[in-house]
Design a protein around this motif. Structure first.
Motif, PDB file in Angstrom:
ATOM      1  N   PHE A  42     -18.636   4.030   1.182  1.00 24.61           N
ATOM      2  CA  PHE A  42     -19.168   4.877   2.242  1.00 24.61           C
ATOM      3  C   PHE A  42     -18.416   4.795   3.564  1.00 24.61           C
ATOM      4  O   PHE A  42     -18.508   5.721   4.366  1.00 24.61           O
ATOM      5  N   ASN A  43     -17.683   3.691   3.827  1.00 23.01           N
ATOM      6  CA  ASN A  43     -17.096   3.532   5.153  1.00 23.01           C
ATOM      7  C   ASN A  43     -15.718   4.160   5.288  1.00 23.01           C
ATOM      8  O   ASN A  43     -15.216   4.324   6.397  1.00 23.01           O
ATOM      9  N   ASN A  44     -15.065   4.497   4.184  1.00 22.46           N
ATOM     10  CA  ASN A  44     -13.739   5.103   4.238  1.00 22.46           C
ATOM     11  C   ASN A  44     -13.675   6.238   3.222  1.00 22.46           C
ATOM     12  O   ASN A  44     -14.267   6.160   2.139  1.00 22.46           O
ATOM     13  N   ARG A  45     -12.948   7.274   3.587  1.00 18.79           N
ATOM     14  CA  ARG A  45     -12.883   8.445   2.722  1.00 18.79           C
ATOM     15  C   ARG A  45     -11.929   8.207   1.547  1.00 18.79           C
ATOM     16  O   ARG A  45     -12.292   8.367   0.406  1.00 18.79           O
ATOM     17  N   ASP A  46     -10.691   7.801   1.839  1.00 15.51           N
ATOM     18  CA  ASP A  46      -9.694   7.533   0.796  1.00 15.51           C
ATOM     19  C   ASP A  46      -9.375   6.052   0.862  1.00 15.51           C
ATOM     20  O   ASP A  46      -8.551   5.602   1.661  1.00 15.51           O
ATOM     21  N   GLN A  47     -10.026   5.259   0.015  1.00 16.09           N
ATOM     22  CA  GLN A  47      -9.950   3.814   0.135  1.00 16.09           C
ATOM     23  C   GLN A  47      -8.561   3.274  -0.166  1.00 16.09           C
ATOM     24  O   GLN A  47      -8.018   2.448   0.599  1.00 16.09           O
ATOM     25  N   ASP A  48      -7.959   3.698  -1.261  1.00 14.95           N
ATOM     26  CA  ASP A  48      -6.636   3.182  -1.628  1.00 14.95           C
ATOM     27  C   ASP A  48      -5.584   3.534  -0.583  1.00 14.95           C
ATOM     28  O   ASP A  48      -4.740   2.715  -0.227  1.00 14.95           O
ATOM     29  N   GLU A  49      -5.627   4.739  -0.067  1.00 13.05           N
ATOM     30  CA  GLU A  49      -4.679   5.139   0.968  1.00 13.05           C
ATOM     31  C   GLU A  49      -4.915   4.357   2.260  1.00 13.05           C
ATOM     32  O   GLU A  49      -3.962   4.023   2.983  1.00 13.05           O
ATOM     33  N   THR A  50      -6.165   4.020   2.541  1.00 20.00           N
ATOM     34  CA  THR A  50      -6.462   3.216   3.727  1.00 20.00           C
ATOM     35  C   THR A  50      -5.835   1.837   3.615  1.00 20.00           C
ATOM     36  O   THR A  50      -5.221   1.333   4.570  1.00 20.00           O
ATOM     37  N   VAL A  51      -5.966   1.203   2.457  1.00 16.51           N
ATOM     38  CA  VAL A  51      -5.365  -0.116   2.255  1.00 16.51           C
ATOM     39  C   VAL A  51      -3.849  -0.036   2.385  1.00 16.51           C
ATOM     40  O   VAL A  51      -3.209  -0.905   2.998  1.00 16.51           O
ATOM     41  N   ARG A  52      -3.242   0.999   1.843  1.00 14.42           N
ATOM     42  CA  ARG A  52      -1.785   1.152   1.924  1.00 14.42           C
ATOM     43  C   ARG A  52      -1.336   1.329   3.378  1.00 14.42           C
ATOM     44  O   ARG A  52      -0.339   0.747   3.809  1.00 14.42           O
ATOM     45  N   GLN A  53      -2.052   2.136   4.135  1.00 15.37           N
ATOM     46  CA  GLN A  53      -1.675   2.348   5.534  1.00 15.37           C
ATOM     47  C   GLN A  53      -1.869   1.076   6.358  1.00 15.37           C
ATOM     48  O   GLN A  53      -1.055   0.766   7.238  1.00 15.37           O
ATOM     49  N   VAL A  54      -2.935   0.329   6.078  1.00 20.66           N
ATOM     50  CA  VAL A  54      -3.144  -0.938   6.782  1.00 20.66           C
ATOM     51  C   VAL A  54      -2.026  -1.923   6.458  1.00 20.66           C
ATOM     52  O   VAL A  54      -1.526  -2.632   7.335  1.00 20.66           O
ATOM     53  N   ALA A  55      -1.594  -1.968   5.196  1.00 20.15           N
ATOM     54  CA  ALA A  55      -0.493  -2.855   4.812  1.00 20.15           C
ATOM     55  C   ALA A  55       0.799  -2.468   5.526  1.00 20.15           C
ATOM     56  O   ALA A  55       1.539  -3.338   6.017  1.00 20.15           O
ATOM     57  N   GLU A  56       1.084  -1.191   5.599  1.00 16.54           N
ATOM     58  CA  GLU A  56       2.295  -0.743   6.290  1.00 16.54           C
ATOM     59  C   GLU A  56       2.233  -1.068   7.770  1.00 16.54           C
ATOM     60  O   GLU A  56       3.223  -1.505   8.374  1.00 16.54           O
ATOM     61  N   THR A  57       1.081  -0.892   8.383  1.00 16.30           N
ATOM     62  CA  THR A  57       0.933  -1.221   9.796  1.00 16.30           C
ATOM     63  C   THR A  57       1.135  -2.703  10.047  1.00 16.30           C
ATOM     64  O   THR A  57       1.826  -3.110  10.998  1.00 16.30           O
ATOM     65  N   ALA A  58       0.555  -3.540   9.184  1.00 19.18           N
ATOM     66  CA  ALA A  58       0.658  -4.989   9.368  1.00 19.18           C
ATOM     67  C   ALA A  58       2.103  -5.474   9.207  1.00 19.18           C
ATOM     68  O   ALA A  58       2.595  -6.281   9.999  1.00 19.18           O
ATOM     69  N   ILE A  59       2.805  -4.980   8.196  1.00 20.48           N
ATOM     70  CA  ILE A  59       4.174  -5.448   7.969  1.00 20.48           C
ATOM     71  C   ILE A  59       5.097  -4.995   9.095  1.00 20.48           C
ATOM     72  O   ILE A  59       5.994  -5.732   9.509  1.00 20.48           O
ATOM     73  N   ARG A  60       4.871  -3.804   9.634  1.00 19.85           N
ATOM     74  CA  ARG A  60       5.710  -3.355  10.748  1.00 19.85           C
ATOM     75  C   ARG A  60       5.468  -4.195  11.997  1.00 19.85           C
ATOM     76  O   ARG A  60       6.406  -4.477  12.751  1.00 19.85           O
ATOM     77  N   GLU A  61       4.251  -4.606  12.211  1.00 18.67           N
ATOM     78  CA  GLU A  61       3.975  -5.438  13.377  1.00 18.67           C
ATOM     79  C   GLU A  61       4.592  -6.824  13.233  1.00 18.67           C
ATOM     80  O   GLU A  61       5.198  -7.355  14.173  1.00 18.67           O
ATOM     81  N   ILE A  62       4.470  -7.425  12.042  1.00 11.81           N
ATOM     82  CA  ILE A  62       5.019  -8.768  11.835  1.00 11.81           C
ATOM     83  C   ILE A  62       6.547  -8.739  11.893  1.00 11.81           C
ATOM     84  O   ILE A  62       7.179  -9.591  12.528  1.00 11.81           O
ATOM     85  N   VAL A  63       7.165  -7.769  11.245  1.00 13.37           N
ATOM     86  CA  VAL A  63       8.627  -7.674  11.247  1.00 13.37           C
ATOM     87  C   VAL A  63       9.145  -7.344  12.638  1.00 13.37           C
ATOM     88  O   VAL A  63      10.202  -7.831  13.053  1.00 13.37           O
ATOM     89  N   GLY A  64       8.414  -6.525  13.384  1.00 12.41           N
ATOM     90  CA  GLY A  64       8.843  -6.172  14.730  1.00 12.41           C
ATOM     91  C   GLY A  64       8.849  -7.344  15.690  1.00 12.41           C
ATOM     92  O   GLY A  64       9.499  -7.294  16.732  1.00 12.41           O
ATOM     93  N   ARG A  65       8.162  -8.439  15.330  1.00  9.66           N
ATOM     94  CA  ARG A  65       8.154  -9.630  16.178  1.00  9.66           C
ATOM     95  C   ARG A  65       9.083 -10.723  15.665  1.00  9.66           C
ATOM     96  O   ARG A  65       9.081 -11.824  16.205  1.00  9.66           O
TER      97      ARG A  65
END
Length: 434
Positions: free
Chosen positions: A197-220
């Motif tokens: 109920f909390n997210n519309r496309d669950q698998d795509e949400t997890v993928r986008q969160v993973a991409e965001t996290a890796i870009r932040e860690i690599v950027g530092r």
């Protein structure tokens, strides 16, 4: 079940009734009796609905133990028994339909799964594995979610590492270098209701969160750190950051593992990067070789320098001690000479002659007898010459290796000094005697 009941009641649908549209059997018999005298064939026409209704009521009455002949006719072709039987039959059908409707609310949840029950589309509760019941549709509905399944989200590639997704894989490091990263995220569900109920496309949400996290860690991080020694730490930091973001989103996801599939520079600069890596490796190798050479030469040089210093210190101490001893002995002789010059002079002469004769070959000649025949001990002479030569060889080696300090004169042996001093004393004594 409903079909068998309708068959017992004598009701046939249009697809299964070959007489549909031709009237009932009783109506056909009646028409045959009425038209039997004139021998005419009955006319075909639309079914008699009133007759169908009466036949249905009679069969209901027979089903519940009542005959169709009972009851009174109300004058319009219907009797009261038929109406009462029809009401009972309708009630039984309603009960059966209600039972079937309620029975449709039972469902089974397998082990490792959970069911989310919704009332008119709104979340109501979740059920445990096993046999469960809910209000049938349209009051309630349910959706079964597998919470024990390990799901995988692929970032930077799909299915295999060769099928790259450059839009996801290329990212910028802290030192402004671009690297190509492919990794996989494994996760499970910890809350099925939040997942639905909390997210519309669950698998795509997890993928986008993973991409965001890796870009932040690599950027530092620096490029070399991500490529080599920091790969495991980057994966650990990405998992922790993803869990924090997904918990904020209330997605009901539990991250279990983050696996780095490939970390490398972009393909366009891969050759140049390999050359740079090889150059760095050559530099480290040469540094290690130079350090090894230094570790081998410096201790040897330090040891040699220490040995020379110790030898020089020993030589200085020996020379100083010999000089001090000679000076002390000379002072003692001088004191004795001042007390008794003649006796001291004779004693010195005798000691000198004793030392000379003990180190030289002697030939005794009897001059008084007038015998000119001389006896020379050749065996003794040869033996003494061999022993002298053997003693001279080891004595020459230390003399050759004796270091000479810069700025100083060569130092001769004390024996040579002693011989020269004795020779001078002998000459002076001879002069005095004359």
């Amino acid at each position: 079940m409903l079909v068998s009941l309708f068959k017992k009641l004598g009701i046939k649908f249009s697809l299964n009734d070959p007489q549909w549209g031709r009237g009932s059997q009783d109506d056909n018999n009646r028409q045959n009796q009425n038209n039997g005298n004139n021998g005419k064939k009955p006319e075909e026409g639309p079914p008699d609905l009133d007759q169908l209704w009466r036949d249905f009521n009679q069969r209901l009455s027979r089903l519940f133990g009542k005959r169709g002949g009972g009851g009174s006719d109300n004058g319009d072709g219907f009797n009261r028994g038929d109406i009462k039987g029809a009401g009972i039959g309708a009630g039984v059908i309603a009960v059966i339909v209600a039972f079937l409707w309620l029975a449709s609310g039972f469902f089974i949840v397998q082990e490792g799964q959970t069911a989310v029950v919704m009332t008119f589309g709104k979340y109501s509760h979740t059920t445990l594995p096993g046999f469960n019941w809910r209000w049938p549709y349209p009051v309630q509905s349910h959706e079964i979610v597998n919470v024990s399944q390990v799901r995988t989200a692929e970032i930077g590639y799909r299915s295999n590492a060769k099928n790259k997704q450059l839009k996801e894989a290329l990212m910028l490091t802290d030192d402004e270098n671009i690297i190509d990263i492919q990794f996989a995220v494994q996760y499970k569900l910890k809350n099925a209701a939040e997942w639905l109920f909390n997210n519309r496309d669950q698998d795509e949400t997890v993928r986008q969160v993973a991409e965001t996290a890796i870009r932040e860690i690599v950027g530092r991080s620096k490029m070399d750190f991500v490529l080599y020694e920091g790969r495991e730490k980057v994966a650990l930091d990405v998992g922790q950051l993803m869990q924090q973001i997904l918990d904020r989103y209330k997605s009901g996801v539990q991250i279990t593992n983050v696996t780095m599939q490939g970390v490398q520079p972009p393909e366009q600069v891969q050759a140049a990067f390999d050359d740079a890596v090889k150059a760095g490796q050559d530099r480290e190798r040469q540094k290690n070789e130079g350090q090894a050479y230094a570790n081998d030469v410096i201790p040897k040089a330090s040891g040699a320098a220490s040995r020379l210093l110790e030898e020089a210190e020993a030589y200085r101490s020996r020379i100083v001690a010999n000089a001090e001893g000679d000076a002390a002995r000379f002072k003692q002789v001088l004191e004795e000479y001042q007390k008794a010059p003649a006796v001291t002079r004779d004693r010195m002469y005798l000691e000198t002659m004793q030392q000379i004769f003990s180190n030289t070959t002697k030939v005794m000649v009897d001059a008084k007898s007038g015998n000119n025949l001389l006896y020379l001990p050749l065996d003794k002479l040869v033996q003494q010459s061999d022993s002298a030569a053997a003693a001279a060889k080891p004595a020459a080696a230390p003399a050759a290796t004796t270091p000479t300090l810069p700025g100083t004169d060569p130092v001769y042996s004390t024996d040579v000094q002693r011989d020269s001093r004795n020779r001078d004393a002998r000459d002076s004594r001879d002069r005095e005697v004359r």
